[in-house]
Scaffold this active site. Structure first.
Site, mmCIF file in Angstrom:
data_model
loop_
_atom_site.group_PDB
_atom_site.id
_atom_site.type_symbol
_atom_site.label_atom_id
_atom_site.label_comp_id
_atom_site.label_asym_id
_atom_site.label_seq_id
_atom_site.Cartn_x
_atom_site.Cartn_y
_atom_site.Cartn_z
ATOM 1 C CE LYS A 35 -0.780 0.619 4.964
ATOM 2 N NZ LYS A 35 -0.061 1.895 5.054
ATOM 3 C CB THR A 36 4.007 2.265 1.722
ATOM 4 O OG1 THR A 36 3.469 1.962 3.005
ATOM 5 C CG2 THR A 36 4.845 3.525 1.810
ATOM 6 C CG ASP A 219 -1.015 5.215 4.903
ATOM 7 O OD1 ASP A 219 -1.583 4.217 4.427
ATOM 8 O OD2 ASP A 219 0.108 5.166 5.441
ATOM 9 C CD GLU A 220 -2.249 2.015 8.121
ATOM 10 O OE1 GLU A 220 -3.297 1.342 8.078
ATOM 11 O OE2 GLU A 220 -1.115 1.509 8.129
ATOM 12 C CD GLN A 250 -3.572 -4.749 8.173
ATOM 13 O OE1 GLN A 250 -2.605 -4.643 8.913
ATOM 14 N NE2 GLN A 250 -3.480 -4.594 6.858
ATOM 15 N NE ARG A 603 1.095 -7.387 11.242
ATOM 16 C CZ ARG A 603 0.859 -6.603 10.208
ATOM 17 N NH1 ARG A 603 1.709 -5.659 9.892
ATOM 18 N NH2 ARG A 603 -0.208 -6.767 9.441
#
Length: 716
Positions: A35-36, A219-220, A250, A603
């Site tokens: 995503k970044t 973002d997020e 998330q 993770r």
């Protein structure tokens, strides 16, 4: 064209999201799906292929770390001054708007940001001054109440009070608002609320930012709360495009006010929003993704996606059933030692837990074995007491009305100014309606203080005046170095030769290094470098400084782990009432707990270990635990249950004696030895195979029920 701007490096779904021509876009980006990269490539695409000015793009992140990463990556591709681009956290962006428009926002020019500790300290003083009983009203809860109201855009004069406690809370909220306004202070909640009110109430300023921002990227997005969503809406004009990136699976910060429903609200409020899904994962093995997908699919309120990878299935997920938390910790530490012997780095290993209290037993094991570890998310640099003391000297020298900083340092280091003197000064300053610092000359003139206290306060005044003159000359590192010298702060720790004192002295030296790195920062309109640095220390409070990934094992809560990844992950304490937590079960909030489990699993890159204990000591008592329901949601084909072989039950003369556990009579009446409870006699059994439980009457520990397969009993 920039070196890194290459759409061929994107997969098809990423490319579709980056290059879409829709005015409003929602990108559902799964864990590890890049995503970044998509966010950065979108910015570059707008600039390179669509002739957007870099300064017409607003990119909002949730952490300073994420903002720095985006700026760093953009700086490698854009010739313009990256520091002047609108890339930052909600608080950072709003601070910049307020700094440029401080007068219209009804703020003083050199307004100061206070952190959560300062906020609680002010509330305590308000309660004391107004004789509010702190046995019923707890300052930290008042701070939580105020922050929650601000996150809902509710001022003290707009609250609805329906019980005694809320009436008290709001009374303090009202006085707190007045105090902050008079002292030129803003807390974190105020930064965003004041900005929202400024944009709502001033058509000219709102129109300016509408013209400025042609595209807004968030973002997020799943972590936005009510006021943050409202801010995005008010900054968006009919000509502005929205590009929101997030993952509803998330969303784990509901307790902090995050609204996962904002994802669906966006599609309703911004018409014709095009939805893209990034489902190809570049982080984890197939088995890990299979487990994550199988757990999260049990949530009903989700947008829906299925993570996949081109990589192989990888190792099976190992599930370990421990007899208790000590057994669990021993297994984890021994397994880590094995992986380190296989040339894994300690920093490649993370232990994730639901509750902070779980870390203790692992810490003890690491200490006893001499294994370095780090609690990720402990005290950060700008939150450390000695650093905050230096900053308080700077704040008070910059603004003599800052009572909060005055209270912190007036007797730090000790200079004989006790609580009695402070109380006299507080009453006097309240009567004169001036700040504590400004009241000192008048108090000395009217001789309301003892001779000794007067002399000490007079010296303190001179010290602050000296620091004010220091701040008017030379560069920032030299200024801070001089402040540390003249304030004599190091004397507190130099007398003490402990490791902790040494660490504090090193932190003071590091503050000078931090100032050195800061001196080339671009300043905003109406801002001095001192203002900028003080703001930097407040905004960075809560963000880790220095090398966070030293060569040591990483321990952290599941909430802290979001955004991180490790080759090896231990997810511990998967038990009912611990994870999922008792509160989430009682409050019917299992979906957020399941999302937290999903975050924890994703993770892991290569190896994932999940453990649970049959018995755990909590609040001083021993509690038998049921395995977490989340374990039942993982497909059998991706897991391997490890630990003691169910048929290898008893130890005798250091060798395993094979017994058929279906034959209850073979163990009834046997005298056995347990490593913790000592000697005893088996008096009862129930269950079969690996589920067999035995009741043992121990000579010194009473009767205990144990899982036979893992109790590691020795026949004697």
């Amino acid at each position: 064209m920039s070196l890194d701007y290459n759409l061929n490096n994107l997969n098809e779904a990423q490319r579709d999201a980056v290059c879409n021509l829709s005015k409003n876009c929602l990108v559902i980006a799964g864990a590890g799906s890049g995503k970044t990269r998509v966010l950065i490539q979108r910015i570059l695409w707008l600039i390179e292929d669509n002739d957007y000015s870099p300064f017409s793009i607003l990119a909002v992140t949730f952490t300073n770390k994420a903002a720095r990463e985006i700026k760093t990556r953009l700086s490698e591709n854009i010739d313009n001054n990256i520091d002047s681009m609108w890339v930052g956290t909600f608080h950072g962006i709003c601070y910049r708007i307020l700094r440029a428009n401080y007068e219209k926002a009804n703020l003083v020019k050199n307004f100061q940001i206070i952190d959560s500790d300062d906020q609680v300290r002010i509330i305590k003083r308000i309660m004391k001054d107004n004789e509010i009983d702190n046995s019923q009203v707890i300052p930290k809860q008042v701070a939580w109440y105020i922050n929650k109201k601000k996150d809902q855009s509710i001022r003290s004069n707009k609250t609805k009070n329906d019980d005694f406690i809320n009436i008290q809370y709001n009374k303090i909220y009202k006085i707190y608002e007045e105090y902050c306004n008079n002292s030129g202070l803003v807390d974190f909640g105020e930064i965003i609320l004041r900005t929202l009110e400024l944009l709502k109430n001033n058509d000219e300023i709102r129109a300016y930012y509408h013209r400025l921002f042609k595209s807004i990227l968030i973002d997020e997005f799943q972590d936005t709360n009510t006021i943050q969503y409202d801010l995005i809406k008010i900054l968006t004009s009919t000509e502005t495009s929205i590009f929101a990136v997030g993952d509803d699976d998330q969303s784990i910060y509901g307790w902090r006010g995050a609204k996962v429903e904002n994802i669906k609200k966006l599609q309703k409020d911004f018409k014709n929003t095009n939805v893209f899904r990034l489902e190809q994962n570049y982080r984890s093995s197939g088995n890990i993704l299979n487990a994550a997908n199988s757990i999260i699919i049990n949530n009903n309120s989700r947008m829906g996606k299925n993570l996949w990878t081109e990589d192989k299935s990888g190792d099976l997920i190992k599930i370990f059933s421990a007899s208790d938390e000590i057994d669990e910790a021993a297994f984890v530490v021994e397994t880590i030692e094995q992986h380190i012997s296989e040339n894994y780095k300690r920093s490649e290993v993370a232990i994730l837990y639901r509750s902070n209290a779980q870390s203790r037993i692992f810490e003890e094991k690491f200490v006893s074995k001499g294994i370095p570890y780090k609690i990720y998310g402990g005290f950060r640099f700008f939150e450390r007491a000695e650093i905050k003391d230096v900053i308080a000297y700077m704040r008070l020298a910059t603004s003599n009305d800052d009572d909060n900083s005055f209270e912190r340092i007036v007797n730090t280091p000790p200079r004989g100014i006790g609580e009695k003197t402070k109380n006299l000064l507080r009453e006097f300053s309240k009567e004169k309606e001036i700040s504590l610092f400004k009241s000192i000359p008048l108090a000395l003139e009217e001789s309301i203080l003892s001779k000794k206290a007067g002399e000490s306060l007079s010296k303190f005044c001179n010290l602050i005046n000296i620091i004010s003159s220091i701040l008017e000359k030379d560069d920032l590192p030299h200024q801070i170095n001089e402040i540390i010298k003249v304030s004599n702060i190091k004397s507190i720790y130099e007398k003490n030769k402990t490791e902790q004192s040494r660490s504090k002295l090193e932190n003071l030296d590091e503050l000078i290094s931090a100032a050195q790195e800061f001196i080339n920062t671009d300043l905003d309109q109406n801002e001095t470098i001192i203002d900028a640095f003080l703001t930097h220390t407040s905004l960075e409070s809560g963000e880790g400084q220095g090398n966070e990934w030293d060569e040591c094992i990483q321990l952290m809560t599941l909430h802290s782990s979001k955004g991180l990844e490790f080759p090896i992950v231990f997810l511990v304490g998967l038990e009912e009432n611990l994870f999922p937590s008792r509160m989430s079960i009682e409050e019917d909030n299992l979906e957020e707990e399941r999302r937290l489990c999903y975050v924890g699993i994703t993770r892991a890159r290569k190896k994932l270990y999940i453990s649970h204990a049959q018995m755990r000591r909590q609040y001083g008592t021993e509690n038998y635990c049921m395995p977490s329901r989340f374990l039942n949601e993982i497909p059998e084909e991706v897991i391997e249950e490890i630990g003691y072989n169910p048929k290898k039950i008893f130890k005798k003369e250091n060798s395993m004696v094979y017994k058929n556990i279906r034959n209850e009579n073979s163990i009834m009446g046997k005298r056995v030895l347990h490593k913790k409870f000592g000697e005893g006699v088996v008096i009862s059994t129930e269950g079969s195979d690996s589920n067999t439980r035995v009741q043992v009457s121990f000579d010194n520990s009473g009767c205990k029920w144990l899982i036979l397969a893992i109790a590691n009993l020795e026949i004697i």
